[in-house]
Design an enzyme around this catalytic site. Structure first.
Site, PDB file in Angstrom:
ATOM      1  N   ASP A 413    -122.927 -29.351  74.008  1.00  0.00           N
ATOM      2  CA  ASP A 413    -123.501 -28.683  73.137  1.00  0.00           C
ATOM      3  C   ASP A 413    -122.342 -28.326  72.129  1.00  0.00           C
ATOM      4  O   ASP A 413    -121.155 -28.194  71.951  1.00  0.00           O
ATOM      5  CB  ASP A 413    -123.769 -27.401  74.090  1.00  0.00           C
ATOM      6  N   GLU A 416    -120.957 -27.894  65.487  1.00  0.00           N
ATOM      7  CA  GLU A 416    -121.502 -27.646  64.243  1.00  0.00           C
ATOM      8  C   GLU A 416    -120.510 -26.608  63.374  1.00  0.00           C
ATOM      9  O   GLU A 416    -120.261 -26.967  62.358  1.00  0.00           O
ATOM     10  CB  GLU A 416    -122.931 -27.167  64.301  1.00  0.00           C
ATOM     11  N   ASP A 479    -132.199 -25.718  69.633  1.00  0.00           N
ATOM     12  CA  ASP A 479    -132.948 -24.401  70.011  1.00  0.00           C
ATOM     13  C   ASP A 479    -134.268 -24.135  68.998  1.00  0.00           C
ATOM     14  O   ASP A 479    -134.245 -23.734  67.836  1.00  0.00           O
ATOM     15  CB  ASP A 479    -132.146 -23.345  69.310  1.00  0.00           C
TER      16      ASP A 479
END
Length: 770
Positions: A413, A416, A479
């Site tokens: 995860d 970014e 998400d």
């Protein structure tokens, strides 16, 4: 980035310099270099006080032309750089007083010397062109400089790709910055930015810059596709097809083919979800509940709170909730499950690893030598510096402990929000590293999985990516909300990503934020289990089907079993992707480029080359979808419909538009309980609408990705000839046919799909007379 003020004026503070003519040419064995001044040279004195644009053309691989342009060439060489496989091939050159033609395969660059113009052809068909103002060196405020490229958008030309983008699938009219951000699925931001776009005219453009690339796609100038970067240098590749599949294949030749994920990864993944309370008892309740309800499960995923709060990442099980992690993982694996755990590359200040990482130089630093820290996500967190080999080893040593416990995969995860006011161990440029960080992060983890489990067992579940990240599958969509709108935007993102060279894509079934209604959850379940990879996951609530309603259990069971039976076909598509780069889950454009009705479609897709999927995005159960020409057969009902038009009809929760295209052999496996089994054993070959004079074939892999047999059918009049080298018993379904006249060996009978033929044991050839 926009530089002009309407058609006639330049924005205040900017000055744009164009190549006016080709003044001189340099030809070497591997390059053509053009020297183009920014004004017409009408006498010798005009060569003074004039910027010169250098334009270099090379042939990195067949049917690809690389274009590099400079204003100043004396700058420090900055890195990182994309790992582009440039072969530097020989090229053909023809020239005269007015024109230079640079040829590589069927791709040609025709350069008009004065006024400067560059046109790109596939043999005699013009693909795109650059007029005299397309290349530019631009000066801006505060001594900033930029290099720009501009290509004409012809009438009807449409552009696609640029990574996982949740905006409209057709990118015309959009301004896009290639800059990874954690922005969810409901904005113009993207977790996976890829500076590559595909044109429906059968070419692609890859801008070879890991830093921010700014695109204006028919936006600043509506008839132009524009890309620009800061600095004095622009580097990009024009990639010929002529088919979209060939463009994507050649792009992945340059930037890397996706690895072949293990067969077990195609099964259903179940997550604890994000902020839910869970321990081993909760996990077993979920796992046993799936088994009791007959829903096949392949992977169990532990999300963030397998570690203690405020300590992500410490890679240590929370002993309060998981006092015996080794024993728990063994007990889960004894139930036939693979195990995935959540990780990220951030080290919270409270983590036991923070002091160790800071002391040894494993975390990113500020320019003054301090550790770069902030409180967003985890309090006082630092960021692992993957340019430091010792930091990579330190990070993977922690993960190896988990693998020794029984962990099979990692959900990689984040990656970014990477700062640019930092110093890297190896001197990497922070602007170039912002996007590229995702590549290094996932490569480090993927390489560990290959080393520990073997090349054909490595798989991550990644959120961030850029060019080259397709080598490390699988990626999911980030998400999203739990609505039909979010479901549709997720699909747009997935289709944009797979058009950008990524072979596999997944998403949170039912949405991540909030909790879906039972209606949305059931429709999303069908969509999710007809994606390349499938996962139940959410934020604040458990995503087990029975928490929605009993019909949701039926839907999950139905489509999970169907996907397992489709594995000989799906895994065959994955093996093909590993060789060609053509994605398993693909847009209609990629499969039917000759049909203009397919060009804008972003609410349906092809799963492999033969199955069309059109998810339902409304509570009325109404499907609206398009079938290309030909006789299409519904996979579940057997209904045959004529294509070439739009259809609108109602479907219950156990179905959706799921059609097999004509002239298809669809291999159906005999096992619906797991995704990784012996596909050839008792396999059924369904033949759909095989037309006179047509031949269809399919390769059957094993779970190691090796082709172990081929099945081919050829029709001539009323005769269908079957040839195969499979050394297993198999059966044949001729779908939609009620009877046959004869077969050369074996028996036949009528079943619910049509005619079922059981050849003599391991027959390699037979003839069927319809």
């Amino acid at each position: 980035m926009k530089f002009t003020d309407g058609l006639w004026m330049v924005r205040e503070g900017y000055e744009i310099h164009f190549p006016h003519m080709v003044y001189d040419v340099d030809v070497t064995e591997d390059a053509l270099t053009l020297y183009a001044p920014t004004r017409d040279i009408v006498h010798r004195g005009a060569t003074l006080n004039c910027p010169l644009i250098t334009i270099k053309l090379t042939a990195p691989e067949e049917n690809v032309i690389r274009i590099q342009t400079w204003h100043y060439q004396g700058g420090v060489d900055k890195f990182p750089k994309f790992a582009v496989k440039d072969q530097n091939l020989a090229f053909q050159l023809d020239k005269n007083e007015e024109e230079i033609i640079f040829s590589n395969g069927s791709l040609q660059a025709k350069i008009q010397k004065q006024p400067f113009k560059l046109e790109i052809y596939d043999e005699n068909r013009k693909l795109t062109s650059m007029d005299a103002k397309s290349f530019a060196w631009i000066t801006g405020p505060n001594d900033s400089t930029y290099m720009r490229g501009q290509h004409v958008l012809t009438v009807g030309e449409q552009l696609y790709g640029l990574g996982e983008r949740f905006t409209a699938y057709v990118k015309n009219g959009q301004s896009v910055d290639i800059w990874n951000e954690d922005g969810g699925t409901s904005s113009e931001q993207s977790y996976k930015n890829v500076p590559f776009y595909l044109s429906n005219r059968g070419y692609g453009i890859f801008v070879n810059h890991p830093e921010k690339v700014s695109y204006e796609l028919g936006s600043e100038t509506v008839s132009k596709s524009q890309f620009s970067v800061k600095g004095e240098y622009l580097d990009y590749y024009i990639i010929n097809g002529p088919s979209p599949k060939e463009v994507v294949s050649r792009y992945t030749d340059l930037t890397g083919k996706p690895a072949l994920p293990p067969a077990w990864s195609f099964g259903l993944w179940l997550s604890t979800s994000f902020t839910t309370d869970y321990d081993e008892e909760t996990v077993n309740h979920f796992v046993d509940g799936m088994a009791e309800r007959g829903i096949p499960l392949s992977v169990f995923h532990f999300d963030c709170f397998w570690m203690k709060g405020f300590e992500w990442s410490n890679f240590i099980w929370d002993k309060e909730n998981f006092p015996d992690p080794e024993g728990m993982l063994k007990r889960l694996k004894d139930k036939g499950l693979k195990i995935c755990v959540w990780i990220n590359p951030y080290i919270a200040q409270k983590s036991i690893l923070f002091e160790e990482g800071a002391k040894n130089g494993y975390l990113l630093k500020k320019t003054n030598g301090d550790i770069w820290q902030w409180d967003l996500w985890q309090a006082g967190m630092g960021v692992v510096d993957f340019t430091n080999p010792e930091a990579c080893k330190w990070f993977t040593d922690k993960l190896k402990v988990l693998m020794d416990m029984g962990v099979d995969s990692f959900k990689t995860d984040f990656g970014e929000r990477i700062p640019t006011d930092v110093v890297y161990y190896d001197g990497s440029d922070p602007e170039k590293m912002h996007n590229y960080y995702a590549y290094l992060y996932n490569k480090v983890v993927f390489d560990l999985l290959k080393e520990e489990r073997g090349e054909k067992e490595a798989v991550v579940f990644a959120r961030s990516a850029t060019t080259g990240g397709q080598e490390f599958p699988v990626h999911w969509g980030g998400d999203c909300d739990s609505t039909y709108e979010a479901m549709a935007e997720s699909l747009r993102g997935g289709l944009s990503l797979t058009t950008s060279g990524f072979g596999y894509w997944s998403h949170d079934i039912g949405g991540f934020e909030n909790t879906a209604t039972p209606d949305v959850f059931k429709r999303w379940t069908a969509f999710g289990l007809l994606s390349s990879h499938s996962r139940f996951h959410g934020s604040t609530s458990y995503r087990v089907p029975w928490n929605f309603d009993e019909e949701a259990v039926d839907v999950a069971r139905h489509f999970a079993k169907l996907k397992n039976r489709l594995m000989p076909y799906l895994y065959g598509s994955a093996v093909e992707n590993n060789k060609t780069g053509v994605p398993v889950m693909r847009s209609m454009l990629l499969e039917f480029p000759e049909d203009p009705a397919c060009e804008p479609l972003d609410r349906q897709y092809m799963l492999g080359d033969s199955i069309l999927v059109a998810p339902i995005f409304n509570e009325d159960g109404m499907a609206s979808y398009y079938l290309p020409k030909g006789k299409w057969t519904h996979l579940l009902s057997g209904e045959v419909v004529a294509g070439g038009s739009w259809r609108k009809e109602y479907y219950d929760y156990l179905s959706l538009p799921l059609f097999v295209k004509p002239n298809t052999i669809l291999p159906i496996g005999a096992n619906d309980s797991i995704p990784d089994y012996h596909y050839a054993k008792d396999i059924t070959f369904r033949i759909y609408e095989l037309e006179d004079g047509q031949e269809a074939s399919v390769n059957i892999p094993n779970i190691a990705g090796e082709v172990i047999g081929t099945f081919k059918a050829t029709r001539s009049g009323q005769d269908i000839t079957i040839e195969t080298d499979l050394q297993e018993t198999y059966s044949i379904n001729i779908v939609g046919v009620t009877s046959i006249q004869s077969i050369s060996s074996g028996d036949w009978n009528k079943d619910e799909t049509g005619v079922k033929i059981t050849p003599e044991s391991a027959a390699t050839q037979l003839t069927i007379k319809l």
